[in-house]
Enzyme design. Structure first.
Site, PDB file in Angstrom:
ATOM      1  N   ARG A  64      37.222  43.385  37.450  1.00 15.24           N
ATOM      2  CA  ARG A  64      37.849  42.175  37.986  1.00 15.24           C
ATOM      3  C   ARG A  64      38.857  41.593  36.999  1.00 15.24           C
ATOM      4  O   ARG A  64      39.949  41.179  37.369  1.00 15.24           O
ATOM      5  CB  ARG A  64      36.772  41.144  38.319  1.00 15.24           C
ATOM      6  CG  ARG A  64      37.289  39.882  39.005  1.00 15.24           C
ATOM      7  CD  ARG A  64      36.125  39.008  39.450  1.00 15.24           C
ATOM      8  NE  ARG A  64      36.564  37.744  40.016  1.00 15.24           N
ATOM      9  CZ  ARG A  64      36.951  37.567  41.277  1.00 15.24           C
ATOM     10  NH1 ARG A  64      36.963  38.597  42.104  1.00 15.24           N
ATOM     11  NH2 ARG A  64      37.340  36.384  41.712  1.00 15.24           N
ATOM     12  N   HIS A  68      42.771  41.111  37.847  1.00 16.60           N
ATOM     13  CA  HIS A  68      43.367  39.774  37.794  1.00 16.60           C
ATOM     14  C   HIS A  68      44.432  39.674  36.707  1.00 16.60           C
ATOM     15  O   HIS A  68      45.292  38.797  36.776  1.00 16.60           O
ATOM     16  CB  HIS A  68      42.279  38.722  37.591  1.00 16.60           C
ATOM     17  CG  HIS A  68      41.539  38.399  38.851  1.00 16.60           C
ATOM     18  ND1 HIS A  68      41.266  37.108  39.252  1.00 16.60           N
ATOM     19  CD2 HIS A  68      41.026  39.196  39.824  1.00 16.60           C
ATOM     20  CE1 HIS A  68      40.619  37.134  40.408  1.00 16.60           C
ATOM     21  NE2 HIS A  68      40.455  38.392  40.766  1.00 16.60           N
ATOM     22  N   ASP A  69      44.384  40.544  35.727  1.00 15.62           N
ATOM     23  CA  ASP A  69      45.463  40.598  34.742  1.00 15.62           C
ATOM     24  C   ASP A  69      46.705  41.247  35.338  1.00 15.62           C
ATOM     25  O   ASP A  69      47.796  40.684  35.332  1.00 15.62           O
ATOM     26  CB  ASP A  69      45.013  41.359  33.496  1.00 15.62           C
ATOM     27  CG  ASP A  69      46.099  41.409  32.430  1.00 15.62           C
ATOM     28  OD1 ASP A  69      46.795  40.393  32.253  1.00 15.62           O
ATOM     29  OD2 ASP A  69      46.242  42.459  31.776  1.00 15.62           O
ATOM     30  N   VAL A  72      49.043  39.497  37.964  1.00 17.30           N
ATOM     31  CA  VAL A  72      49.778  38.292  37.573  1.00 17.30           C
ATOM     32  C   VAL A  72      50.789  38.678  36.501  1.00 17.30           C
ATOM     33  O   VAL A  72      50.477  38.777  35.317  1.00 17.30           O
ATOM     34  CB  VAL A  72      48.823  37.201  37.064  1.00 17.30           C
ATOM     35  CG1 VAL A  72      49.604  35.952  36.676  1.00 17.30           C
ATOM     36  CG2 VAL A  72      47.782  36.867  38.133  1.00 17.30           C
ATOM     37  N   GLY A  74      51.994  41.491  35.724  1.00 16.09           N
ATOM     38  CA  GLY A  74      51.820  42.788  35.083  1.00 16.09           C
ATOM     39  C   GLY A  74      50.618  42.870  34.164  1.00 16.09           C
ATOM     40  O   GLY A  74      49.975  41.871  33.833  1.00 16.09           O
ATOM     41  N   GLU A  90      45.608  31.187  32.360  1.00 12.77           N
ATOM     42  CA  GLU A  90      45.323  31.477  33.770  1.00 12.77           C
ATOM     43  C   GLU A  90      43.845  31.375  34.118  1.00 12.77           C
ATOM     44  O   GLU A  90      43.463  31.503  35.286  1.00 12.77           O
ATOM     45  CB  GLU A  90      45.828  32.895  34.096  1.00 12.77           C
ATOM     46  CG  GLU A  90      47.327  33.036  33.938  1.00 12.77           C
ATOM     47  CD  GLU A  90      47.791  34.489  33.851  1.00 12.77           C
ATOM     48  OE1 GLU A  90      46.962  35.397  34.098  1.00 12.77           O
ATOM     49  OE2 GLU A  90      48.960  34.722  33.509  1.00 12.77           O
ATOM     50  N   ASN A  96      40.403  32.208  39.600  1.00 17.63           N
ATOM     51  CA  ASN A  96      39.718  32.624  38.377  1.00 17.63           C
ATOM     52  C   ASN A  96      38.593  31.687  37.948  1.00 17.63           C
ATOM     53  O   ASN A  96      37.694  32.086  37.206  1.00 17.63           O
ATOM     54  CB  ASN A  96      40.722  32.744  37.229  1.00 17.63           C
ATOM     55  CG  ASN A  96      41.756  33.821  37.465  1.00 17.63           C
ATOM     56  OD1 ASN A  96      41.532  34.746  38.251  1.00 17.63           O
ATOM     57  ND2 ASN A  96      42.887  33.724  36.796  1.00 17.63           N
ATOM     58  N   PRO A 165      44.867  38.168  45.800  1.00 21.65           N
ATOM     59  CA  PRO A 165      44.428  38.130  47.203  1.00 21.65           C
ATOM     60  C   PRO A 165      43.149  37.311  47.372  1.00 21.65           C
ATOM     61  O   PRO A 165      42.157  37.564  46.680  1.00 21.65           O
ATOM     62  CB  PRO A 165      44.174  39.605  47.534  1.00 21.65           C
ATOM     63  CG  PRO A 165      44.936  40.377  46.501  1.00 21.65           C
ATOM     64  CD  PRO A 165      44.926  39.542  45.267  1.00 21.65           C
ATOM     65  N   HIS A 195      34.493  46.996  45.150  1.00 21.15           N
ATOM     66  CA  HIS A 195      33.470  46.072  45.633  1.00 21.15           C
ATOM     67  C   HIS A 195      32.164  46.789  45.964  1.00 21.15           C
ATOM     68  O   HIS A 195      31.260  46.181  46.539  1.00 21.15           O
ATOM     69  CB  HIS A 195      33.988  45.302  46.848  1.00 21.15           C
ATOM     70  CG  HIS A 195      34.913  44.195  46.491  1.00 21.15           C
ATOM     71  ND1 HIS A 195      35.504  43.371  47.431  1.00 21.15           N
ATOM     72  CD2 HIS A 195      35.372  43.763  45.289  1.00 21.15           C
ATOM     73  CE1 HIS A 195      36.279  42.485  46.820  1.00 21.15           C
ATOM     74  NE2 HIS A 195      36.220  42.704  45.524  1.00 21.15           N
ATOM     75  N   THR A 196      32.050  48.032  45.584  1.00 17.83           N
ATOM     76  CA  THR A 196      30.760  48.712  45.662  1.00 17.83           C
ATOM     77  C   THR A 196      29.826  48.215  44.565  1.00 17.83           C
ATOM     78  O   THR A 196      28.627  48.510  44.579  1.00 17.83           O
ATOM     79  CB  THR A 196      30.931  50.244  45.554  1.00 17.83           C
ATOM     80  OG1 THR A 196      29.683  50.874  45.858  1.00 17.83           O
ATOM     81  CG2 THR A 196      31.385  50.667  44.173  1.00 17.83           C
ATOM     82  N   ASP A 240      27.446  45.032  47.702  1.00 15.00           N
ATOM     83  CA  ASP A 240      26.968  46.260  48.335  1.00 15.00           C
ATOM     84  C   ASP A 240      25.447  46.280  48.231  1.00 15.00           C
ATOM     85  O   ASP A 240      24.892  46.550  47.161  1.00 15.00           O
ATOM     86  CB  ASP A 240      27.581  47.485  47.642  1.00 15.00           C
ATOM     87  CG  ASP A 240      27.039  48.813  48.151  1.00 15.00           C
ATOM     88  OD1 ASP A 240      26.260  48.802  49.117  1.00 15.00           O
ATOM     89  OD2 ASP A 240      27.416  49.849  47.585  1.00 15.00           O
ATOM     90  N   THR A 243      23.625  50.157  47.234  1.00 16.93           N
ATOM     91  CA  THR A 243      23.585  50.635  45.846  1.00 16.93           C
ATOM     92  C   THR A 243      24.354  49.637  44.976  1.00 16.93           C
ATOM     93  O   THR A 243      25.477  49.911  44.551  1.00 16.93           O
ATOM     94  CB  THR A 243      24.206  52.046  45.724  1.00 16.93           C
ATOM     95  OG1 THR A 243      25.524  52.034  46.315  1.00 16.93           O
ATOM     96  CG2 THR A 243      23.361  53.083  46.434  1.00 16.93           C
TER      97      THR A 243
END
Length: 320
Positions: A64, A68-69, A72, A74, A90, A96, A165, A195-196, A240, A243
């Site tokens: 994450r 998130h880096d 924003v 690059g 940030e 965040n 997003p 997001h697993t 998830d 697992t």
């Protein structure tokens, strides 16, 4: 994007990497520190292995942080900067706040690297390697990380608020946000497979479990027990359920069963353009792993600072 002929010939990874080559990737090299800090990757891996043994959540947290880096301005370690009297970082941007964690892990790696290779390795490269090792240590694929990024001396609260997003985004918005970073819809779907692993706060999925029709009823009932109609905004639920601490293709199987926790997750399998990719990844963990590797390399190539741009921070939280 690679052609379908190339994909089904079993050459997806090679062909897509070639098709996705860019000026940014040409400026980065997996051998960037081969003489100046030859033990870098061992240092990062050793620390990440120790951290994840103590807290499996930290693997998802590193992913994450990297995402998130890069989204924003690059992959430049702007997300790691603390607020100071002269710089607004940030970390307190809306996406965040109370959700990013693991800054102390990057600090720990940086301290070890500085002891061996002072003033040599950027925080941006350390974050890219930590994200790769997090995936591997949770049972996912590994890959060669192009290196040579430098660290920014600025940050942008406004870009963090605008470019990341939200969990409420629909498919067209998601595709547009990723396209603005030169990432394809296929990249987007593969990256969403992260997001697993990880957790989500009740406040990010309450509307989905109580109001949306495209959700499995028994799944929604389970989530409601952890996320009441009122209150409990910070209650955490695994993304998830099948697992939760293993990096695999379970996320895509969940989407096909209408068990995506976030609205933005289920949008990938909702009668739209990404349904075929979700079906493929649900069917083949190998196909998901290959495309995830390509997408992570592509994301790591978003506007890196190289050459004499930026700096090599001595402390990842502050500009030199």
């Amino acid at each position: 994007m690679a052609s379908s002929t190339c994909y089904f010939a079993g050459l997806s990874l090679l062909c897509w990497l070639l098709a996705s080559s860019s000026t940014a990737s040409a400026q980065l090299s997996p051998n960037f520190y081969v003489t100046t800090c030859p033990h870098l990757e061992n240092i990062v891996h050793f620390t990440m292995a120790h951290v994840i043994r103590q807290d499996h959540r930290m693997g998802a947290s590193m992913l994450r942080l990297f995402f998130h880096d890069c989204f924003v301005n690059g992959c430049d370690a702007s997300v790691l900067l603390d607020d100071t009297p002269t710089l607004q970082g940030e970390k307190n941007a809306y996406p965040n706040q109370n959700s990013l964690r693991g800054f102390e892990v990057i600090d720990r790696i940086k301290t070890s690297v500085e002891a061996r290779c002072p003033n040599t390795v950027s925080c941006a490269d350390i974050l890219a390697l930590a994200a790769r090792d997090a995936v591997k240590l949770l049972g996912g694929p590994t890959w060669t990380v192009p290196l040579g990024r430098r660290d920014t001396t600025t940050a942008s609260m406004s870009a963090a608020n605008a470019n990341l997003p939200p969990p409420t985004a629909n498919l067209s918005s998601l595709i547009s946000l990723f396209a603005s970073k030169n990432l394809t819809a296929r990249d987007m779907t593969a990256l969403s497979g992260a997001h697993t692993v990880g957790l989500a706060r009740c406040s990010s999925f309450r509307t989905r479990i109580y109001n949306e029709p495209n959700i499995d009823a028994s799944f929604a009932a389970v989530q409601k027990s952890a996320c009441p109609v009122v209150g409990g905004d910070d209650n955490l639920v695994v993304l998830d359920m099948s697992t939760p601490i293993r990096f695999d293709n379970g996320y895509f199987k969940n989407l096909m069963a209408r068990q995506g926790l976030l609205h933005s997750d289920q949008e990938l399998f909702n009668g739209g353009s990404q349904d075929a990719w979700v079906r493929l990844y649900a069917r083949s963990n190998h196909a998901f792993a290959q495309d995830f590797i390509v997408a992570m390399v592509n994301m790591g190539n978003i506007a890196p600072l190289t050459g004499s741009s930026g700096e090599i921070r001595r402390n990842c939280r502050f500009v030199n």
